[in-house]
Design a protein around this motif. Sequence first.
Motif, PDB file in Angstrom:
ATOM      1  N   PRO A 106      38.608 -14.043  12.915  1.00  0.00           N
ATOM      2  CA  PRO A 106      39.503 -14.085  14.083  1.00  0.00           C
ATOM      3  C   PRO A 106      40.187 -15.440  14.284  1.00  0.00           C
ATOM      4  N   LEU A 107      40.510 -16.139  13.205  1.00  0.00           N
ATOM      5  CA  LEU A 107      41.133 -17.452  13.291  1.00  0.00           C
ATOM      6  C   LEU A 107      42.457 -17.450  12.547  1.00  0.00           C
ATOM      7  N   TYR A 108      43.380 -18.292  13.020  1.00  0.00           N
ATOM      8  CA  TYR A 108      44.640 -18.536  12.333  1.00  0.00           C
ATOM      9  C   TYR A 108      44.504 -19.889  11.647  1.00  0.00           C
ATOM     10  N   PHE A 109      44.725 -19.920  10.350  1.00  0.00           N
ATOM     11  CA  PHE A 109      44.548 -21.136   9.551  1.00  0.00           C
ATOM     12  C   PHE A 109      45.902 -21.701   9.142  1.00  0.00           C
ATOM     13  N   ALA A 110      45.922 -23.009   8.892  1.00  0.00           N
ATOM     14  CA  ALA A 110      47.098 -23.653   8.290  1.00  0.00           C
ATOM     15  C   ALA A 110      46.604 -24.812   7.429  1.00  0.00           C
ATOM     16  N   GLY A 111      47.184 -24.903   6.259  1.00  0.00           N
ATOM     17  CA  GLY A 111      46.954 -26.035   5.373  1.00  0.00           C
ATOM     18  C   GLY A 111      48.272 -26.775   5.252  1.00  0.00           C
ATOM     19  N   THR A 112      48.289 -28.054   5.596  1.00  0.00           N
ATOM     20  CA  THR A 112      49.534 -28.812   5.722  1.00  0.00           C
ATOM     21  C   THR A 112      49.545 -30.032   4.814  1.00  0.00           C
ATOM     22  N   PHE A 113      50.700 -30.295   4.226  1.00  0.00           N
ATOM     23  CA  PHE A 113      50.958 -31.552   3.518  1.00  0.00           C
ATOM     24  C   PHE A 113      51.911 -32.355   4.400  1.00  0.00           C
ATOM     25  N   ASN A 114      51.486 -33.533   4.856  1.00  0.00           N
ATOM     26  CA  ASN A 114      52.270 -34.374   5.761  1.00  0.00           C
ATOM     27  C   ASN A 114      52.705 -35.666   5.095  1.00  0.00           C
ATOM     28  N   ILE A 115      53.798 -36.230   5.605  1.00  0.00           N
ATOM     29  CA  ILE A 115      54.242 -37.556   5.193  1.00  0.00           C
ATOM     30  C   ILE A 115      54.637 -38.338   6.442  1.00  0.00           C
ATOM     31  N   ILE A 116      54.190 -39.577   6.496  1.00  0.00           N
ATOM     32  CA  ILE A 116      54.605 -40.519   7.538  1.00  0.00           C
ATOM     33  C   ILE A 116      55.308 -41.653   6.815  1.00  0.00           C
ATOM     34  N   ALA A 117      56.577 -41.805   7.085  1.00  0.00           N
ATOM     35  CA  ALA A 117      57.334 -42.861   6.404  1.00  0.00           C
ATOM     36  C   ALA A 117      58.443 -43.350   7.320  1.00  0.00           C
ATOM     37  N   PRO A 118      58.663 -44.617   7.440  1.00  0.00           N
ATOM     38  CA  PRO A 118      57.844 -45.686   6.885  1.00  0.00           C
ATOM     39  C   PRO A 118      56.600 -45.893   7.744  1.00  0.00           C
ATOM     40  N   TYR A 119      55.515 -46.250   7.118  1.00  0.00           N
ATOM     41  CA  TYR A 119      54.276 -46.565   7.812  1.00  0.00           C
ATOM     42  C   TYR A 119      54.006 -48.047   7.604  1.00  0.00           C
ATOM     43  N   THR A 120      53.801 -48.769   8.679  1.00  0.00           N
ATOM     44  CA  THR A 120      53.582 -50.210   8.598  1.00  0.00           C
ATOM     45  C   THR A 120      52.204 -50.547   9.153  1.00  0.00           C
ATOM     46  N   TYR A 121      51.471 -51.340   8.428  1.00  0.00           N
ATOM     47  CA  TYR A 121      50.198 -51.861   8.912  1.00  0.00           C
ATOM     48  C   TYR A 121      50.172 -53.356   8.637  1.00  0.00           C
ATOM     49  N   GLN A 153      46.053 -31.692   5.825  1.00  0.00           N
ATOM     50  CA  GLN A 153      45.402 -31.307   7.069  1.00  0.00           C
ATOM     51  C   GLN A 153      45.066 -29.828   7.021  1.00  0.00           C
ATOM     52  N   LEU A 154      43.898 -29.473   7.534  1.00  0.00           N
ATOM     53  CA  LEU A 154      43.500 -28.086   7.704  1.00  0.00           C
ATOM     54  C   LEU A 154      43.253 -27.847   9.184  1.00  0.00           C
ATOM     55  N   THR A 155      43.809 -26.759   9.705  1.00  0.00           N
ATOM     56  CA  THR A 155      43.570 -26.390  11.098  1.00  0.00           C
ATOM     57  C   THR A 155      43.088 -24.950  11.153  1.00  0.00           C
ATOM     58  N   ALA A 156      42.328 -24.649  12.179  1.00  0.00           N
ATOM     59  CA  ALA A 156      41.888 -23.287  12.458  1.00  0.00           C
ATOM     60  C   ALA A 156      41.958 -23.099  13.964  1.00  0.00           C
ATOM     61  N   ASP A 157      42.662 -22.052  14.399  1.00  0.00           N
ATOM     62  CA  ASP A 157      42.848 -21.787  15.829  1.00  0.00           C
ATOM     63  C   ASP A 157      42.365 -20.387  16.175  1.00  0.00           C
ATOM     64  N   TYR A 158      41.690 -20.272  17.304  1.00  0.00           N
ATOM     65  CA  TYR A 158      41.293 -18.977  17.847  1.00  0.00           C
ATOM     66  C   TYR A 158      42.201 -18.684  19.041  1.00  0.00           C
ATOM     67  N   TRP A 159      42.949 -17.595  18.971  1.00  0.00           N
ATOM     68  CA  TRP A 159      43.848 -17.229  20.060  1.00  0.00           C
ATOM     69  C   TRP A 159      43.076 -16.405  21.082  1.00  0.00           C
TER      70      TRP A 159
END
Length: 187
Positions: free
Chosen positions: A56-71, A87-93
């Motif tokens: 009973p969960l909705y899943f998402a597998g995500t590829f993210n980019i943060i640019a430019p990233y400064t540290y 990122q992996l998410t799982a949501d119960y509606w």
Amino acid sequence: MKKKLTALFAAALLSASAGVFATGIGPQLNFDPVAAPRFTPPAWGLACSAKFDDIPLYFAGTFNIIAPYTYVKSDGTPVATARLGLQLTADYWFMNPEIIGLWHWFWGLGGAVRTDFSVDGKNFYFSTGPRAVAGMNWFFADGFLELYVQQAIQPELQFAFGEDGKASGLFGVPVYFPSSVGLRFWF
């Protein structure tokens, strides 16, 4: 000619079986602004969302980019790079009631796990936390296609390893506000 008939037969079979099974898979676009202890640009990403029969969960597998990233390194030198992540998410509606006809809305709770690394190879990040999600979805083609938009709030406990962790601290608590739009195909 055989290929066309096979494709037509497969499409008809897939369309006819849409109401029999309850598995939905499809692409999703993400925009994740973040409220962090220091300025971090928003993450952009592509995802694959999925809902399976027995879970009973909705899943998402995500590829993210943060640019430019400064540290800032521990000696005070700023470094500009990009940050890539999975990122992996799982949501119960809890609810998905009908508004009008094909138009529904939903809300629920879930969790997220994220790993990021800087492109320069000097940093690794691990984050996890709960999330609350709300959105709207529309079903088309006899329930075979689902178009959806959703907004979430996602506070995370983040661990930073490498130069960024040494200079800025091992722990952080970023709060993401992921916005998503996607299309699921139900089989």
